[in-house]
Structure formats: C-alpha cells, structure tokens
Scaffold this motif. Structure first.
Motif, PDB file in Angstrom:
ATOM      1  N   LEU A  53       0.699  -1.164   0.147  1.00  0.00           N
ATOM      2  CA  LEU A  53      -0.019   0.066  -0.100  1.00  0.00           C
ATOM      3  C   LEU A  53       0.885   1.285  -0.074  1.00  0.00           C
ATOM      4  CD1 LEU A  53      -2.800   1.287   0.178  1.00  0.00           C
ATOM      5  CD2 LEU A  53      -2.550   1.284   2.727  1.00  0.00           C
ATOM      6  N   MET A  54       1.887   1.294   0.776  1.00  0.00           N
ATOM      7  CA  MET A  54       2.610   2.512   0.997  1.00  0.00           C
ATOM      8  C   MET A  54       3.555   2.575  -0.463  1.00  0.00           C
ATOM      9  SD  MET A  54       1.727   4.311   3.432  1.00  0.00           S
ATOM     10  CE  MET A  54       0.081   3.393   3.472  1.00  0.00           C
ATOM     11  N   ALA A  55       4.028   1.494  -1.056  1.00  0.00           N
ATOM     12  CA  ALA A  55       4.675   1.584  -2.227  1.00  0.00           C
ATOM     13  C   ALA A  55       3.880   2.137  -3.310  1.00  0.00           C
ATOM     14  CB  ALA A  55       5.299   0.372  -2.522  1.00  0.00           C
ATOM     15  N   LEU A  56       2.747   1.862  -3.310  1.00  0.00           N
ATOM     16  CA  LEU A  56       1.494   2.515  -4.270  1.00  0.00           C
ATOM     17  C   LEU A  56       1.360   3.725  -3.822  1.00  0.00           C
ATOM     18  CD1 LEU A  56      -0.787  -0.595  -4.906  1.00  0.00           C
ATOM     19  CD2 LEU A  56       0.849   0.032  -6.670  1.00  0.00           C
ATOM     20  N   ARG A  57       1.140   4.148  -2.896  1.00  0.00           N
ATOM     21  CA  ARG A  57       0.927   5.514  -2.324  1.00  0.00           C
ATOM     22  C   ARG A  57       2.062   6.346  -2.817  1.00  0.00           C
ATOM     23  NH1 ARG A  57      -3.014   5.734   2.973  1.00  0.00           N
ATOM     24  NH2 ARG A  57      -4.690   4.996   1.924  1.00  0.00           N
ATOM     25  N   SER A  58       3.205   6.091  -2.736  1.00  0.00           N
ATOM     26  CA  SER A  58       4.353   6.670  -3.375  1.00  0.00           C
ATOM     27  C   SER A  58       4.402   7.168  -4.652  1.00  0.00           C
ATOM     28  CB  SER A  58       5.748   6.111  -2.827  1.00  0.00           C
ATOM     29  OG  SER A  58       6.270   5.041  -3.747  1.00  0.00           O
ATOM     30  N   LEU A  59       3.463   6.263  -5.619  1.00  0.00           N
ATOM     31  CA  LEU A  59       3.379   6.613  -6.946  1.00  0.00           C
ATOM     32  C   LEU A  59       2.318   7.712  -7.200  1.00  0.00           C
ATOM     33  CD1 LEU A  59       3.900   3.107  -8.239  1.00  0.00           C
ATOM     34  CD2 LEU A  59       5.632   4.648  -8.098  1.00  0.00           C
ATOM     35  N   ASP A  60       2.644   8.209  -8.397  1.00  0.00           N
ATOM     36  CA  ASP A  60       1.237   8.995  -8.956  1.00  0.00           C
ATOM     37  C   ASP A  60       0.244   8.048  -9.190  1.00  0.00           C
ATOM     38  OD1 ASP A  60       0.991   8.487 -11.849  1.00  0.00           O
ATOM     39  OD2 ASP A  60       3.046   9.691 -11.989  1.00  0.00           O
ATOM     40  N   PRO A  61      -1.062   8.568  -9.337  1.00  0.00           N
ATOM     41  CA  PRO A  61      -2.159   7.646  -9.444  1.00  0.00           C
ATOM     42  C   PRO A  61      -2.171   6.675 -10.657  1.00  0.00           C
ATOM     43  CG  PRO A  61      -3.007   9.930  -8.613  1.00  0.00           C
ATOM     44  CD  PRO A  61      -1.409   9.962  -8.817  1.00  0.00           C
ATOM     45  N   ASP A  62      -1.719   7.416 -11.871  1.00  0.00           N
ATOM     46  CA  ASP A  62      -1.574   6.456 -13.087  1.00  0.00           C
ATOM     47  C   ASP A  62      -0.733   5.669 -12.811  1.00  0.00           C
ATOM     48  OD1 ASP A  62      -3.675   8.082 -14.323  1.00  0.00           O
ATOM     49  OD2 ASP A  62      -2.228   9.510 -15.412  1.00  0.00           O
ATOM     50  N   GLN A  63       0.710   5.770 -12.313  1.00  0.00           N
ATOM     51  CA  GLN A  63       1.536   4.850 -12.259  1.00  0.00           C
ATOM     52  C   GLN A  63       1.147   3.632 -11.301  1.00  0.00           C
ATOM     53  OE1 GLN A  63       4.796   7.269 -10.770  1.00  0.00           O
ATOM     54  NE2 GLN A  63       6.040   6.583 -12.545  1.00  0.00           N
ATOM     55  N   ALA A  64       0.400   4.095 -10.099  1.00  0.00           N
ATOM     56  CA  ALA A  64       0.090   3.107  -9.062  1.00  0.00           C
ATOM     57  C   ALA A  64      -1.039   2.272  -9.874  1.00  0.00           C
ATOM     58  CB  ALA A  64      -0.641   3.731  -8.152  1.00  0.00           C
ATOM     59  N   PHE A  65      -2.032   2.621 -10.555  1.00  0.00           N
ATOM     60  CA  PHE A  65      -2.898   2.068 -11.246  1.00  0.00           C
ATOM     61  C   PHE A  65      -1.992   0.825 -12.099  1.00  0.00           C
ATOM     62  CE2 PHE A  65      -5.590   0.747 -14.916  1.00  0.00           C
ATOM     63  CZ  PHE A  65      -6.666   0.276 -14.064  1.00  0.00           C
ATOM     64  N   LEU A  66      -1.293   1.401 -12.924  1.00  0.00           N
ATOM     65  CA  LEU A  66      -0.561   0.354 -13.909  1.00  0.00           C
ATOM     66  C   LEU A  66       0.088  -0.554 -13.207  1.00  0.00           C
ATOM     67  CD1 LEU A  66       0.953   2.829 -16.588  1.00  0.00           C
ATOM     68  CD2 LEU A  66      -1.030   1.197 -16.733  1.00  0.00           C
ATOM     69  N   VAL A  67       0.792  -0.219 -12.034  1.00  0.00           N
ATOM     70  CA  VAL A  67       1.519  -1.308 -11.316  1.00  0.00           C
ATOM     71  C   VAL A  67       0.580  -2.341 -10.523  1.00  0.00           C
ATOM     72  CG1 VAL A  67       2.827  -1.888  -8.950  1.00  0.00           C
ATOM     73  CG2 VAL A  67       3.495   0.029 -10.745  1.00  0.00           C
ATOM     74  N   ALA A  68      -0.548  -1.848  -9.958  1.00  0.00           N
ATOM     75  CA  ALA A  68      -1.562  -2.783  -9.242  1.00  0.00           C
ATOM     76  C   ALA A  68      -2.223  -3.604 -10.423  1.00  0.00           C
ATOM     77  CB  ALA A  68      -2.786  -1.920  -8.543  1.00  0.00           C
TER      78      ALA A  68
END
Length: 81
Positions: A53-68
């Motif tokens: 969760l904290m790793a995803l929150r460190s990304l911008d929303p578009d990047q976080a979505f792609l990673v997830a």
C-alpha cells in the motif's frame, strides 16, 4: 539504526531490510521475484499489505494503477528461477 532498535528488532525484519537492499542494488526481475518470495516467507499478510500500500501511494495515481493492474494480471512470462 540505534542500538536499542537493533537489539529488539526481530531477525526476520533485519533480513527483510537487507533483502530489499539487495533487490534495490541488483535491480533485475529475478532479484525482485526473489524478494517477493522472501517476504512471503518472512512477513505476515498485514505487513506485506502495508508495504504494498505505501509503495503504491508513493507513485502518482496513473503509475499506481498500472502497477496494481500488472500485479493482479496473469504473468505474460515467468521470471526464471
């Protein structure tokens, strides 16, 4: 790290900290896969969830979505062990 923390920190946490350092230093898909397997064995689901969760929150929303999305999709190619 202070001596107090070092003395009271469980060995599994110390090993996890070292392992993430190795994965960051070597930075290959195989090393990150090894880190994933390592934390699966050493950390409980809540700890792994908080880390993700904290790793995803460190990304911008578009990047976080792609990673997830990538994490939840079937792998196109397995990393050689």
């Amino acid at each position: 790290m202070s001596k107090v923390l070092q003395t009271h920190m469980p060995a599994s946490y110390k090993g996890t900290a070292r392992m993430i350092g190795y994965a960051l230093l070597l930075d290959t898909p195989a090393d990150w896969q090894a880190f994933s397997l390592f934390i699966s064995a050493r950390l409980n689901a809540r700890q792994r969830s908080a880390l993700a969760l904290m790793a995803l929150r460190s990304l911008d929303p578009d990047q976080a979505f792609l990673v997830a999305d990538t994490a939840l999709s079937p792998p196109a190619m397995e990393v050689a062990a």
